[in-house]
Scaffold this motif. Structure first.
Motif, short mmCIF file in Angstrom:
data_model
loop_
_atom_site.label_atom_id
_atom_site.label_comp_id
_atom_site.label_asym_id
_atom_site.label_seq_id
_atom_site.Cartn_x
_atom_site.Cartn_y
_atom_site.Cartn_z
N ASP A 163 -38.58 58.78 56.99
CA ASP A 163 -38.88 59.47 58.24
C ASP A 163 -40.16 60.28 58.07
N THR A 164 -40.78 60.61 59.20
CA THR A 164 -41.99 61.45 59.19
C THR A 164 -41.62 62.87 59.57
N LEU A 165 -41.95 63.82 58.71
CA LEU A 165 -41.65 65.22 58.97
C LEU A 165 -42.67 65.82 59.93
N SER A 166 -42.41 67.05 60.38
CA SER A 166 -43.30 67.70 61.35
C SER A 166 -44.69 67.96 60.77
N ASN A 167 -44.78 68.08 59.43
CA ASN A 167 -46.09 68.30 58.82
C ASN A 167 -46.81 67.00 58.48
N GLY A 168 -46.24 65.88 58.88
CA GLY A 168 -46.87 64.59 58.67
C GLY A 168 -46.48 63.91 57.37
N ARG A 169 -45.74 64.58 56.54
CA ARG A 169 -45.32 63.99 55.27
C ARG A 169 -44.10 63.10 55.48
N LEU A 170 -43.95 62.13 54.58
CA LEU A 170 -42.81 61.22 54.66
C LEU A 170 -41.66 61.75 53.79
N THR A 171 -40.45 61.52 54.26
CA THR A 171 -39.29 61.92 53.48
C THR A 171 -39.13 61.03 52.24
N SER A 172 -38.43 61.56 51.25
CA SER A 172 -38.26 60.83 49.99
C SER A 172 -37.28 59.68 50.16
N ARG A 173 -37.57 58.58 49.47
CA ARG A 173 -36.68 57.42 49.47
C ARG A 173 -36.67 56.80 48.07
N TYR A 174 -35.65 55.97 47.82
CA TYR A 174 -35.59 55.26 46.56
C TYR A 174 -36.67 54.18 46.52
N LEU A 175 -37.25 54.00 45.37
CA LEU A 175 -38.34 53.03 45.22
C LEU A 175 -37.85 51.63 44.87
N GLY A 176 -36.64 51.54 44.30
CA GLY A 176 -36.14 50.26 43.84
C GLY A 176 -35.06 49.68 44.73
N ASP A 177 -34.46 48.60 44.28
CA ASP A 177 -33.40 47.92 45.05
C ASP A 177 -32.03 48.49 44.65
N PRO A 178 -30.97 48.15 45.37
CA PRO A 178 -29.65 48.73 45.12
C PRO A 178 -28.87 48.10 43.98
N ASN A 179 -29.45 47.18 43.24
CA ASN A 179 -28.74 46.51 42.16
C ASN A 179 -28.70 47.37 40.89
N ASN A 180 -27.55 47.37 40.25
CA ASN A 180 -27.40 47.96 38.92
C ASN A 180 -27.37 46.82 37.91
N LEU A 181 -28.31 46.78 36.98
CA LEU A 181 -28.42 45.72 35.99
C LEU A 181 -28.20 46.31 34.60
N TYR A 182 -27.39 45.61 33.82
CA TYR A 182 -27.02 46.11 32.49
C TYR A 182 -26.92 44.92 31.55
N ALA A 183 -27.43 45.09 30.33
CA ALA A 183 -27.33 44.03 29.32
C ALA A 183 -27.14 44.66 27.96
N ARG A 184 -26.34 43.99 27.13
CA ARG A 184 -26.08 44.46 25.77
C ARG A 184 -26.06 43.27 24.83
N PHE A 185 -26.78 43.40 23.72
CA PHE A 185 -26.79 42.39 22.67
C PHE A 185 -26.39 43.07 21.37
N ARG A 186 -25.48 42.43 20.63
CA ARG A 186 -25.05 43.04 19.37
C ARG A 186 -24.55 41.98 18.40
N ILE A 187 -24.93 42.18 17.14
CA ILE A 187 -24.39 41.42 16.02
C ILE A 187 -23.91 42.43 15.00
N GLN A 188 -22.68 42.33 14.57
CA GLN A 188 -22.17 43.31 13.61
C GLN A 188 -21.01 42.72 12.82
N HIS A 189 -20.87 43.23 11.60
CA HIS A 189 -19.73 42.91 10.77
C HIS A 189 -19.19 44.22 10.21
N SER A 190 -17.90 44.41 10.36
CA SER A 190 -17.28 45.67 9.98
C SER A 190 -17.60 46.04 8.54
N LYS A 191 -18.06 47.30 8.38
CA LYS A 191 -18.36 47.88 7.06
C LYS A 191 -19.50 47.18 6.35
#
Length: 700
Positions: A163-191
């Motif tokens: 939105d445009t405020l009375s002083n001409g500035r724009l209101t803050s908004r999110y810059l990215g998309d609504p997706n949550n992306l997560y990735a995990r890679f692991r190699i392990q051997h106990s002890k």
């Protein structure tokens, strides 16, 4: 010969007693753990680090023939009598040959054995270290890659045109998309070794390569490489890691619970040492190098860390009118969605130099240790002064040192730690766990944390979220007259000698919980739980002319009645009624939720579902219910207002390498046409989220 005969008899009994039961070693029943350990569930952020710690125990199981009482206590399952019986049995009969031998140990029933099975082993790693490290890594069966995507489908205000405020500035908004992306890679051997990385992009964050703002595609990256048992080097960590020694006053990472329906084992912390950090929370870990060296009964650990932290850095003028940069606030959300949040990213550098010296007696009954940690920020940390925070940390560096001990005497476990920070503020805990008989367990814990006690990585037992400005005494009981009945109870009396946020005067309070569990058969579990909490807080935060803050006591009552029923090997149901009542300043409000689960398990296919109705008068009566989610993810929504919620979760194992998950959840409110506030606002009464995940396991 007698021992082999005993094992043979046990195997026959197991085959007769449990013909229809199967157990999958590769799983953690996280729902059962949360139900027992967290009697009153809270928001999702409080569980993420707990689950990561639980996962580390699962991936690095305890070897029953090489374990110590300290290790067995760390999983919060065995009481003092069971631990003492375990080592008495080993002294009498020698090392365990089969996992089924646990049934022969006094105090170990089948329920207990099934609980600990994911976290223990009898397999050996002999001959493994003779192979080159690169060969061990490339052929390791415990290697996997996980990718997850989830999102809310209704449009939040942050994703709409500004939105445009009375002083001409724009209101803050999110810059990215609504997706949550997560990735995990692991190699392990106990002890032996562990290596991997975790990457994460939160909803609203922009997927962009921009070195100027320290954004490189995914907004968060965690990585580690660890070696274990390299001759006298017990552990060597590179990258991101955590540490836990003593009772959590200095180094308090790891699986720590506090007050819950498990009223005995959770009051004590275990010295699990260094462990890799593999989570997606963007604080609470070291980044650098950590190493533990063992010589005889002594173990020495060093920690060196230099990590970026989010925060607000502002310029001020000193007494000579010279410009000086200071940290006015630390940002712990890990979110970088708007220009303001992006400006906070990695603005601070935090350096840590610490160590631990620990002694363990030959018979493993006595432990003594020293902790030290020096923390230094890149700029002085000067908080916005408030009436309640004048004794909080201020400055550029803090150092903290502690002494701790634990001592086992038959069925009595004594433990404690005392620490002092740079400010002179002290923190102390002292406790005891005991099995007074086979049926009755007792736990007592006293703690005292000064108002100027400062610890950045502490996570000791406390009523507050941090160990500061608190004194208290906790008493827990657990009575189990038979395998069918169990009664657990705790009472905690506490006080806060100085002011707190929303409590602008010294105050005190108490909390008690009682849970009665009835298990008439292996297919049925019924429990009823009641809790009361009493605390003071401000009546109003608005100051009038010549007025002072007034406190009133808020009392909250919670109840839960729960039924789990396994219909057959494939189908099970869970029914629950829960509610609350909040009395504050002579105003009474209430809330309740009723839920019904239906779950199916067909080996390759698994389906979980739930339907919930809820009705609460206000946010103080919000209802939390843990929901099943995709592997290693959480969903614990706060249900408040009026409405319904349902979800459906499916899992399919395509082949030994590939497993897929899909989840659909929706909340429908009947008392509003707008959900949330600020940039999180949704215009409408429905919130829908989906989650998709895949796991690919190498070398299977």
């Amino acid at each position: 010969m007698k021992k082999w005969i005993l094992i043979g008899i046990l195997l026959v009994l197991v085959s007769l007693k449990l013909p229809a039961q199967t157990y999958r070693k590769g799983e953690i029943n996280i729902e059962a753990f949360i139900e027992e350990l967290f009697a009153m569930q809270q928001g999702e952020e409080e569980f993420e680090d707990m689950y990561e710690s639980l996962l580390q125990l699962f991936l690095n199981p305890i070897h029953l023939n090489k374990t110590t009482p300290e290790e067995l206590k760390s999983i919060f399952i065995l009481n003092p009598y069971q631990i003492n019986s375990f080592f008495t049995y080993k002294e009498s009969f020698g090392q365990l040959i089969s996992i089924y031998e646990l049934q022969a140990i006094p105090g170990f029933d089948m329920e207990t054995i099934y609980k600990i099975l994911p976290f223990v082993t009898l397999s050996e790693n002999e001959g493994l270290s003779n192979r080159p490290l690169i060969k061990r890594i490339t052929t390791e069966r415990d290697a996997y890659f996980i990718f997850r995507q989830n999102r809310v489908w209704e449009t939040r205000r942050g994703f709409t045109p500004p939105d445009t405020l009375s002083n001409g500035r724009l209101t803050s908004r999110y810059l990215g998309d609504p997706n949550n992306l997560y990735a995990r890679f692991r190699i392990q051997h106990s002890k032996d070794f562990s290596l991997g990385f975790t990457i994460d992009k939160d909803p609203g964050e922009e997927f962009v390569w921009d070195p100027d703002t320290k954004r490189y595609g995914f907004n968060f990256l965690s990585y580690h490489f660890a070696l274990y048992n390299q001759k006298k080097w017990k552990a060597i960590m590179l990258g991101d890691f955590q540490a836990q020694f003593g009772q959590g006053l200095v180094y308090g990472a790891g699986f720590s619970v506090g007050k819950g329906a498990e009223t005995i084992t959770t009051v004590r912390r275990s010295s699990i040492g260094l462990r890799p950090y593999t989570g997606a929370m963007e604080f609470g870990f070291f980044r650098g190098i950590g190493a533990s060296y063992q010589s005889g009964n002594w173990t020495t650990t060093i920690i060196a860390s230099h990590a970026p932290r989010d925060g607000r850095v502002t310029a001020t003028l000193d007494t000579l009118e010279r410009q000086e940069l200071i940290i006015s606030s630390l940002q712990l959300s890990g979110l970088h969605r708007t220009p303001t949040e992006i400006a906070y990213k990695d603005q601070i550098r935090e350096s840590n130099l610490g160590g631990n010296l620990q002694f363990n007696s030959i018979n493993k009954t006595f432990q003594f240790g020293l902790n030290s940690l020096l923390t230094r920020f890149s700029q002085p940390f000067i908080r916005n002064p408030q009436v309640y925070n004048q004794f909080e940390f201020s400055g550029q560096e803090n150092h903290i040192h502690s002494l701790y001990f634990s001592y086992n005497l038959h069925n009595y476990f004594f433990f404690g730690e005392s620490a002092i920070s740079k400010s002179g503020g002290m923190g102390s805990t002292l406790g005891m766990m005991s099995s007074l008989s086979k049926q009755l367990d007792l736990a007592i814990l006293w703690r005292k944390f000064d108002r100027n006690f400062h610890t950045f990585y502490g996570n000791a037992f406390s009523e507050n979220t941090r160990p500061i400005n608190e004194e208290g005494v906790y008493i827990g009981l657990n009575f189990k007259p038979s395998i069918r009945y169990n009664w657990s109870f705790y009472y905690d009396q506490f006080k806060f000698p100085w002011l707190k946020f929303r409590t602008y005067a010294p105050s005190e309070g108490y909390e008690w919980l009682s849970r009665f569990t009835y298990r008439p058969s292996k297919a049925v579990l019924l429990f009823a739980q009641f809790r009361e909490e009493s605390k003071g807080r401000n009546i109003s935060e608005m100051l009038g002319p010549q007025s002072t803050y007034q406190l009133a006591v808020g009392k909250k009552w919670n109840y839960v009645i729960n039924l789990d029923y396994r219909i057959n090997a494939s189908w099970s149901i869970k029914s629950r009624v829960m509610g609350s009542r909040f009395d504050f300043n002579r105003q009474i409000s209430k809330g309740y939720a009723i839920s019904q689960d239906l779950n199916a398990d067909f080996q390759k296919w698994r389906i979980s579902s739930r339907f919930v109705l809820f009705d609460t008068d206000d946010f103080d009566n919000r209802q939390y219910i843990y929901e099943r989610n995709v592997l290693w993810a959480f969903s614990i929504p706060a249900l408040h207002g009026q409405g319904m919620r349902y979800y459906l979760l499916g899992q399919y194992r395509v082949n030994p390498k590939l497993t897929l998950w899909a989840r659909f959840g929706r909340t429908i409110y009947t008392d509003r046409e707008q959900i949330g506030s600020g940039l999180q606002t949704i215009d409408g009464n429905t919130q829908t989220e989906t989650t998709f995940q895949l796991r690919y396991q190498f070398n299977r």
